[in-house]
Design a protein around this motif. Structure first.
Motif, PDB file in Angstrom:
ATOM      1  N   VAL A 131       0.838  -1.203   0.000  1.00 24.52           N
ATOM      2  CA  VAL A 131       0.000   0.000   0.000  1.00 24.52           C
ATOM      3  C   VAL A 131       0.872   1.252   0.000  1.00 24.52           C
ATOM      4  CG1 VAL A 131      -1.690   1.313   1.350  1.00 24.52           C
ATOM      5  CG2 VAL A 131      -1.985  -1.136   1.051  1.00 24.52           C
ATOM      6  N   TRP A 144      -5.756  -0.573  -8.189  1.00 26.23           N
ATOM      7  CA  TRP A 144      -6.867  -0.988  -7.333  1.00 26.23           C
ATOM      8  C   TRP A 144      -6.584  -0.641  -5.873  1.00 26.23           C
ATOM      9  CZ3 TRP A 144      -6.792  -4.895  -3.547  1.00 26.23           C
ATOM     10  CH2 TRP A 144      -8.036  -5.189  -2.991  1.00 26.23           C
ATOM     11  N   VAL A 145      -5.338  -0.882  -5.427  1.00 24.64           N
ATOM     12  CA  VAL A 145      -4.958  -0.577  -4.040  1.00 24.64           C
ATOM     13  C   VAL A 145      -5.093   0.919  -3.777  1.00 24.64           C
ATOM     14  CG1 VAL A 145      -2.965  -0.454  -2.485  1.00 24.64           C
ATOM     15  CG2 VAL A 145      -3.480  -2.573  -3.659  1.00 24.64           C
ATOM     16  N   ALA A 147      -7.100   3.056  -5.290  1.00 23.71           N
ATOM     17  CA  ALA A 147      -8.524   3.391  -5.242  1.00 23.71           C
ATOM     18  C   ALA A 147      -9.144   2.924  -3.925  1.00 23.71           C
ATOM     19  CB  ALA A 147      -9.252   2.759  -6.426  1.00 23.71           C
ATOM     20  N   LEU A 148      -8.754   1.738  -3.469  1.00 24.33           N
ATOM     21  CA  LEU A 148      -9.254   1.217  -2.199  1.00 24.33           C
ATOM     22  C   LEU A 148      -8.807   2.093  -1.035  1.00 24.33           C
ATOM     23  CD1 LEU A 148     -10.712  -1.095  -0.698  1.00 24.33           C
ATOM     24  CD2 LEU A 148      -8.509  -2.282  -0.621  1.00 24.33           C
ATOM     25  N   LYS A 149      -7.566   2.536  -1.090  1.00 32.98           N
ATOM     26  CA  LYS A 149      -7.034   3.408  -0.036  1.00 32.98           C
ATOM     27  C   LYS A 149      -7.807   4.727   0.017  1.00 32.98           C
ATOM     28  CE  LYS A 149      -2.730   5.760   1.128  1.00 32.98           C
ATOM     29  NZ  LYS A 149      -1.363   6.010   0.677  1.00 32.98           N
ATOM     30  N   GLU A 150      -8.156   5.264  -1.135  1.00 27.20           N
ATOM     31  CA  GLU A 150      -8.934   6.504  -1.182  1.00 27.20           C
ATOM     32  C   GLU A 150     -10.348   6.304  -0.626  1.00 27.20           C
ATOM     33  OE1 GLU A 150      -8.099   9.679  -2.048  1.00 27.20           O
ATOM     34  OE2 GLU A 150      -6.073   8.846  -2.006  1.00 27.20           O
ATOM     35  N   ARG A 151     -10.948   5.152  -0.945  1.00 24.40           N
ATOM     36  CA  ARG A 151     -12.317   4.873  -0.499  1.00 24.40           C
ATOM     37  C   ARG A 151     -12.407   4.579   0.982  1.00 24.40           C
ATOM     38  NH1 ARG A 151     -12.623   1.292  -4.792  1.00 24.40           N
ATOM     39  NH2 ARG A 151     -12.574  -0.447  -3.335  1.00 24.40           N
ATOM     40  N   SER A 152     -11.491   3.738   1.480  1.00 16.18           N
ATOM     41  CA  SER A 152     -11.678   3.212   2.837  1.00 16.18           C
ATOM     42  C   SER A 152     -10.601   3.616   3.839  1.00 16.18           C
ATOM     43  CB  SER A 152     -11.792   1.698   2.784  1.00 16.18           C
ATOM     44  OG  SER A 152     -10.613   1.134   2.248  1.00 16.18           O
ATOM     45  N   LYS A 156      -7.586   0.177   6.635  1.00 15.38           N
ATOM     46  CA  LYS A 156      -8.538  -0.798   6.085  1.00 15.38           C
ATOM     47  C   LYS A 156      -8.044  -1.335   4.745  1.00 15.38           C
ATOM     48  CE  LYS A 156     -12.688   0.758   8.403  1.00 15.38           C
ATOM     49  NZ  LYS A 156     -14.029   1.323   8.239  1.00 15.38           N
ATOM     50  N   ALA A 157      -7.406  -0.503   3.964  1.00 15.60           N
ATOM     51  CA  ALA A 157      -6.853  -0.972   2.686  1.00 15.60           C
ATOM     52  C   ALA A 157      -5.762  -2.005   2.940  1.00 15.60           C
ATOM     53  CB  ALA A 157      -6.298   0.207   1.884  1.00 15.60           C
TER      54      ALA A 157
END
Length: 159
Positions: A131, A144-145, A147-152, A156-157
């Motif tokens: 990450v 994808w990582v 985008a996941l880091k931005e979302r959650s 959590k990422a």
């Protein structure tokens, strides 16, 4: 930094260090060197194990998984084919949230932390590395990582 100046510090007779402190630091330095030799031997054994075992070699190719994590995963799990999906492996490892659901409303809590704590720790440490360095790569998983880091969020990422 200490390693770079310790020899010089111990040899300098003009400093205010007394004899007992010098002797203690020399002994600690010798133990430090011995520990470094033991760690180097362990690293060599892990690298040899990775070369000998195709499952460890295959697991070591994943981002964030080195020889230690790959060896621990193969030793702990054995046959990965027992899991139908990555989510099932995550549940076995204890990386699923506790559920406190009632009346059709799901309430998810923290991760359960069931399963092998050592393997989970190694995998989470590897995920932290992935990450933290995802912005330097442009492959699909890194995108994808990010985008996941931005979302959650970062933690959590990682999990």
């Amino acid at each position: 930094a200490l390693r770079l100046v310790l020899d010089e510090l111990l040899e300098d007779g003009a400093n205010e260090m007394n004899g007992l402190a010098r002797m203690t630091l020399r002994r600690a330095q010798a133990q430090w060197r011995e520990l470094d030799e033991h760690l180097a031997w362990c690293d060599e054994r892990l690298a040899a194990h990775e070369q000998e075992n195709p499952e460890v070699r295959r697991a070591g190719q994943l981002m964030g998984i080195g020889p230690v994590g790959a060896s621990a995963a193969v030793a702990t799990v054995g046959d990965f084919k027992q899991f139908k999906s990555g989510a099932q492996f995550g549940a076995w490892l204890g990386l699923v949230p506790k559920q406190h659901s009632s009346g059709g409303k799901p309430h998810l809590g923290t991760i359960t932390k069931r399963g092998d704590a050592y393997l989970r720790t190694l995998l989470i440490q590897g995920a932290k590395s992935v990450v933290n360095t995802a912005h330097t790569r442009s492959d699909p998983i890194s995108r994808w990582v990010l985008a996941l880091k931005e979302r959650s969020g970062w933690q959590k990422a990682v999990v």
